[in-house]
Design a protein around this motif. Structure first.
Motif, PDB file in Angstrom:
ATOM      1  N   GLN A 106       0.845  -1.191   0.000  1.00 33.90           N
ATOM      2  CA  GLN A 106       0.000   0.000   0.000  1.00 33.90           C
ATOM      3  C   GLN A 106       0.886   1.249   0.000  1.00 33.90           C
ATOM      4  OE1 GLN A 106      -3.356  -0.220   2.838  1.00 33.90           O
ATOM      5  NE2 GLN A 106      -2.699  -2.321   3.251  1.00 33.90           N
ATOM      6  N   ILE A 107       0.421   2.294  -0.704  1.00 33.55           N
ATOM      7  CA  ILE A 107       1.228   3.494  -0.826  1.00 33.55           C
ATOM      8  C   ILE A 107       0.475   4.718  -0.315  1.00 33.55           C
ATOM      9  CG2 ILE A 107       0.561   3.775  -3.255  1.00 33.55           C
ATOM     10  CD1 ILE A 107       3.350   4.991  -3.737  1.00 33.55           C
ATOM     11  N   ASN A 108       1.043   5.378   0.668  1.00 26.70           N
ATOM     12  CA  ASN A 108       0.672   6.713   1.174  1.00 26.70           C
ATOM     13  C   ASN A 108      -0.680   6.826   1.866  1.00 26.70           C
ATOM     14  OD1 ASN A 108       2.491   8.847   1.337  1.00 26.70           O
ATOM     15  ND2 ASN A 108       1.323  10.112  -0.067  1.00 26.70           N
ATOM     16  N   MET A 109      -1.644   5.997   1.531  1.00 27.57           N
ATOM     17  CA  MET A 109      -2.942   6.011   2.225  1.00 27.57           C
ATOM     18  C   MET A 109      -3.268   4.576   2.633  1.00 27.57           C
ATOM     19  SD  MET A 109      -5.260   9.033   0.513  1.00 27.57           S
ATOM     20  CE  MET A 109      -5.561   8.343  -1.107  1.00 27.57           C
ATOM     21  N   VAL A 110      -3.225   4.325   3.921  1.00 27.89           N
ATOM     22  CA  VAL A 110      -3.323   2.964   4.419  1.00 27.89           C
ATOM     23  C   VAL A 110      -4.779   2.507   4.512  1.00 27.89           C
ATOM     24  CG1 VAL A 110      -3.450   3.510   6.883  1.00 27.89           C
ATOM     25  CG2 VAL A 110      -2.278   1.418   6.137  1.00 27.89           C
ATOM     26  N   SER A 111      -4.976   1.201   4.420  1.00 24.97           N
ATOM     27  CA  SER A 111      -6.293   0.584   4.560  1.00 24.97           C
ATOM     28  C   SER A 111      -6.492   0.100   5.992  1.00 24.97           C
ATOM     29  CB  SER A 111      -6.407  -0.600   3.599  1.00 24.97           C
ATOM     30  OG  SER A 111      -7.531  -1.402   3.886  1.00 24.97           O
ATOM     31  N   ASN A 112      -7.733  -0.196   6.342  1.00 27.36           N
ATOM     32  CA  ASN A 112      -7.999  -0.843   7.630  1.00 27.36           C
ATOM     33  C   ASN A 112      -7.331  -2.207   7.709  1.00 27.36           C
ATOM     34  OD1 ASN A 112      -9.459   1.140   8.924  1.00 27.36           O
ATOM     35  ND2 ASN A 112     -11.450   0.371   8.282  1.00 27.36           N
ATOM     36  N   TYR A 113      -7.156  -2.850   6.545  1.00 18.87           N
ATOM     37  CA  TYR A 113      -6.466  -4.144   6.504  1.00 18.87           C
ATOM     38  C   TYR A 113      -5.024  -3.889   6.085  1.00 18.87           C
ATOM     39  CZ  TYR A 113      -5.312  -8.997   5.660  1.00 18.87           C
ATOM     40  OH  TYR A 113      -4.717 -10.229   5.712  1.00 18.87           O
ATOM     41  N   LYS A 114      -4.076  -4.267   6.929  1.00 14.71           N
ATOM     42  CA  LYS A 114      -2.670  -4.003   6.673  1.00 14.71           C
ATOM     43  C   LYS A 114      -2.052  -5.138   5.875  1.00 14.71           C
ATOM     44  CE  LYS A 114      -3.370  -0.394   9.201  1.00 14.71           C
ATOM     45  NZ  LYS A 114      -4.770  -0.652   9.572  1.00 14.71           N
ATOM     46  N   SER A 115      -1.442  -4.801   4.763  1.00 18.77           N
ATOM     47  CA  SER A 115      -0.883  -5.793   3.850  1.00 18.77           C
ATOM     48  C   SER A 115       0.582  -6.050   4.163  1.00 18.77           C
ATOM     49  CB  SER A 115      -1.058  -5.311   2.406  1.00 18.77           C
ATOM     50  OG  SER A 115      -0.381  -4.079   2.217  1.00 18.77           O
ATOM     51  N   ASP A 116       1.287  -6.668   3.227  1.00 21.35           N
ATOM     52  CA  ASP A 116       2.687  -7.013   3.444  1.00 21.35           C
ATOM     53  C   ASP A 116       3.540  -5.790   3.740  1.00 21.35           C
ATOM     54  OD1 ASP A 116       2.793 -10.034   2.530  1.00 21.35           O
ATOM     55  OD2 ASP A 116       1.561  -8.967   1.066  1.00 21.35           O
ATOM     56  N   ALA A 117       3.235  -4.671   3.089  1.00 22.83           N
ATOM     57  CA  ALA A 117       4.040  -3.474   3.312  1.00 22.83           C
ATOM     58  C   ALA A 117       3.216  -2.214   3.074  1.00 22.83           C
ATOM     59  CB  ALA A 117       5.260  -3.473   2.393  1.00 22.83           C
ATOM     60  N   PHE A 118       3.584  -1.175   3.802  1.00 22.17           N
ATOM     61  CA  PHE A 118       3.081   0.176   3.567  1.00 22.17           C
ATOM     62  C   PHE A 118       4.280   1.080   3.311  1.00 22.17           C
ATOM     63  CE2 PHE A 118       2.491   4.478   5.209  1.00 22.17           C
ATOM     64  CZ  PHE A 118       1.406   4.896   4.454  1.00 22.17           C
ATOM     65  N   VAL A 119       4.213   1.886   2.253  1.00 19.10           N
ATOM     66  CA  VAL A 119       5.260   2.859   1.949  1.00 19.10           C
ATOM     67  C   VAL A 119       4.592   4.219   1.818  1.00 19.10           C
ATOM     68  CG1 VAL A 119       7.024   3.601   0.298  1.00 19.10           C
ATOM     69  CG2 VAL A 119       6.695   1.157   0.762  1.00 19.10           C
ATOM     70  N   GLY A 120       5.082   5.200   2.568  1.00 19.52           N
ATOM     71  CA  GLY A 120       4.479   6.526   2.466  1.00 19.52           C
ATOM     72  C   GLY A 120       4.947   7.456   3.561  1.00 19.52           C
ATOM     73  N   ALA A 121       4.273   8.583   3.650  1.00 20.49           N
ATOM     74  CA  ALA A 121       4.572   9.556   4.684  1.00 20.49           C
ATOM     75  C   ALA A 121       4.101   9.049   6.039  1.00 20.49           C
ATOM     76  CB  ALA A 121       3.874  10.878   4.365  1.00 20.49           C
ATOM     77  N   ASP A 122       4.813   9.445   7.077  1.00 16.59           N
ATOM     78  CA  ASP A 122       4.332   9.247   8.449  1.00 16.59           C
ATOM     79  C   ASP A 122       3.312  10.364   8.688  1.00 16.59           C
ATOM     80  OD1 ASP A 122       3.853   9.164  11.167  1.00 16.59           O
ATOM     81  OD2 ASP A 122       5.950   8.958  11.740  1.00 16.59           O
ATOM     82  N   THR A 123       2.065  10.090   8.359  1.00 18.36           N
ATOM     83  CA  THR A 123       1.057  11.145   8.341  1.00 18.36           C
ATOM     84  C   THR A 123       0.667  11.631   9.731  1.00 18.36           C
ATOM     85  OG1 THR A 123      -0.511   9.323   7.919  1.00 18.36           O
ATOM     86  CG2 THR A 123       0.079  10.725   6.070  1.00 18.36           C
ATOM     87  N   ILE A 124       0.835  10.797  10.746  1.00 21.20           N
ATOM     88  CA  ILE A 124       0.585  11.271  12.111  1.00 21.20           C
ATOM     89  C   ILE A 124       1.618  12.333  12.479  1.00 21.20           C
ATOM     90  CG2 ILE A 124       0.571  10.610  14.542  1.00 21.20           C
ATOM     91  CD1 ILE A 124      -0.611   7.915  13.695  1.00 21.20           C
ATOM     92  N   ASP A 125       2.883  12.056  12.178  1.00 16.35           N
ATOM     93  CA  ASP A 125       3.929  13.040  12.440  1.00 16.35           C
ATOM     94  C   ASP A 125       3.749  14.272  11.559  1.00 16.35           C
ATOM     95  OD1 ASP A 125       6.320  13.977  13.706  1.00 16.35           O
ATOM     96  OD2 ASP A 125       7.453  13.413  11.925  1.00 16.35           O
ATOM     97  N   LEU A 126       3.322  14.073  10.320  1.00 18.02           N
ATOM     98  CA  LEU A 126       3.054  15.207   9.418  1.00 18.02           C
ATOM     99  C   LEU A 126       2.012  16.134  10.026  1.00 18.02           C
ATOM    100  CD1 LEU A 126       3.473  16.495   6.559  1.00 18.02           C
ATOM    101  CD2 LEU A 126       1.584  15.030   5.784  1.00 18.02           C
ATOM    102  N   GLY A 127       0.936  15.552  10.557  1.00 19.63           N
ATOM    103  CA  GLY A 127      -0.092  16.361  11.199  1.00 19.63           C
ATOM    104  C   GLY A 127       0.432  17.132  12.389  1.00 19.63           C
ATOM    105  N   ARG A 128       1.262  16.476  13.200  1.00 16.65           N
ATOM    106  CA  ARG A 128       1.853  17.161  14.348  1.00 16.65           C
ATOM    107  C   ARG A 128       2.714  18.342  13.909  1.00 16.65           C
ATOM    108  NH1 ARG A 128       3.977  11.895  16.097  1.00 16.65           N
ATOM    109  NH2 ARG A 128       2.472  10.828  17.449  1.00 16.65           N
ATOM    110  N   ARG A 129       3.539  18.104  12.900  1.00 15.64           N
ATOM    111  CA  ARG A 129       4.482  19.144  12.467  1.00 15.64           C
ATOM    112  C   ARG A 129       3.753  20.375  11.917  1.00 15.64           C
ATOM    113  NH1 ARG A 129       9.988  16.833   9.721  1.00 15.64           N
ATOM    114  NH2 ARG A 129      10.186  14.864  10.859  1.00 15.64           N
TER     115      ARG A 129
END
Length: 358
Positions: free
Chosen positions: A146-169
């Motif tokens: 999965q890329i940049n927008m994650v699903s409720n079901y987590k697959s083998d890998a996710f690649v993207g921004a750390d969006t929680i940290d992005l929101g904090r920053r």
């Protein structure tokens, strides 16, 4: 929403990203059992044997990409990096473009499950639409990234921004410009993407941690523009009429938020209203250059593409069953403002390496 040129930010690759691995999460299925334990190279293998294993594992295998829709620098850059990387590895590459239609995206994924590529890369509209199909793909023996927008079901890998940290920053930066220490209205507008996307939900979660500590910040509008520039413009035009002393407008994607910036400019409020966004396509650097954006955060989009290829090659060579592990590869975040917008490789356009916005 097609926008044109942009630029690129190459910082590391897989080694510089944060990687989290959790094992023992098999989804089951006979295809997985058959894959597990096969295709392994002993630690005493020669360099030639390791090379043969790597090349033979990948040769002729298929990798497929299903974005939410092509036609923007973000999607074009991912596609460019994936096509280049997979073909260089001797793999076949397939793109299925649903053109921003959720039903067509689900149909594309289902069709690919039937075709059984080795690797499937998906960009989720929201947290639920592809969840069952991702699980079905893994049960069919397909690795899913999965890329940049994650699903409720987590697959083998996710690649993207750390969006929680992005929101904090970004929330922290907004507080610096509109908080208690400033002579402003403290009023802030938020322009979300899709309200149920993983990106939106996680950015909002990170921002809430900061805003909860700063009650002086008044969120006067939180509306979803569904990644659409025209909707962002129209929402913001109304908000600026209702709140003429607005301090900041924050939109979650540079290409969408440019519409909000245009509405603020039309109201004669650029400068008073500081416009925040994220991504680092050429529209971000040009927007900062022209005073449309106060700042943006890039998340290393070209690197995301190359990291996906690297992770996919690892998974295919490993012989492990799809669904037996979860990894997350978070690409670096970089703030873009007046001080650095014209740095080499700061932004990308989906077409060229080494773009320089002038």
């Amino acid at each position: 929403m097609r926008i044109g040129k942009s630029r690129m930010l190459r910082i590391s690759g897989l080694a510089a990203a944060a990687v989290l691995a959790v094992t023992g999460c098999s989804t089951g299925g006979s295809a997985q059992t058959a894959a597990a334990g096969n295709n392994q190279v002993p630690p005493t293998a020669s360099a030639g044997e390791l090379r043969d294993h790597a090349l033979n594992s990948l040769q002729g295998k298929t990798a497929a990409f299903v974005p939410v829709g092509m036609g923007t620098p973000l999607m074009e850059e991912w596609n460019r990096q994936l096509e280049r990387g997979f073909k260089a590895a001797g793999m076949n590459y397939v793109l299925r473009d649903p053109n921003w239609d959720t039903a067509k995206q689900a149909e594309a994924v289902q069709s690919l499950i039937n075709d059984k590529p080795a690797v499937l890369v998906v960009h989720n509209f929201d947290v639920q639409i592809l969840a069952k199909l991702i699980q079905q793909a893994q049960q069919a023996g397909i690795y899913v990234i999965q890329i940049n927008m994650v699903s409720n079901y987590k697959s083998d890998a996710f690649v993207g921004a750390d969006t929680i940290d992005l929101g904090r920053r970004i929330a922290t930066d907004i507080v610096a410009q509109c908080g208690a220490s400033t002579q402003t209205s403290h009023e802030v507008q938020i322009v979300q993407g899709d309200a149920t996307s993983g990106f939106t939900l996680d950015v909002m979660a990170g921002a809430k941690e900061v805003f909860d500590q700063h009650p002086e910040i008044k969120i006067v509008s939180t509306q979803a523009a569904n990644w659409d520039r025209t909707k962002a413009h129209d929402i913001t035009a109304t908000v600026i009429q209702q709140h003429p002393n607005l301090c900041a407008s924050w939109g979650f994607w540079d290409q969408m938020q440019y519409g909000a910036a245009a509405a603020i400019k039309e109201a004669g409020k650029l400068g008073q209203v500081k416009v925040f966004t994220s991504d680092h396509s050429n529209i971000a650097c040009e927007g900062v250059r022209d005073g449309m954006f106060f700042q943006s955060y890039g998340y290393s989009v070209p690197t995301q593409g190359t990291d996906i290829v690297a992770i996919a090659k690892y998974l295919v060579q490993s012989g492990q069953a799809p669904g037996t592990a979860r990894i997350a590869d978070y690409t670096p975040l970089v703030k873009i403002d007046k001080s650095n917008w014209n740095q080499p490789n700061m932004c990308y356009d989906g077409k060229n390496d080494g773009l320089t916005v002038r």
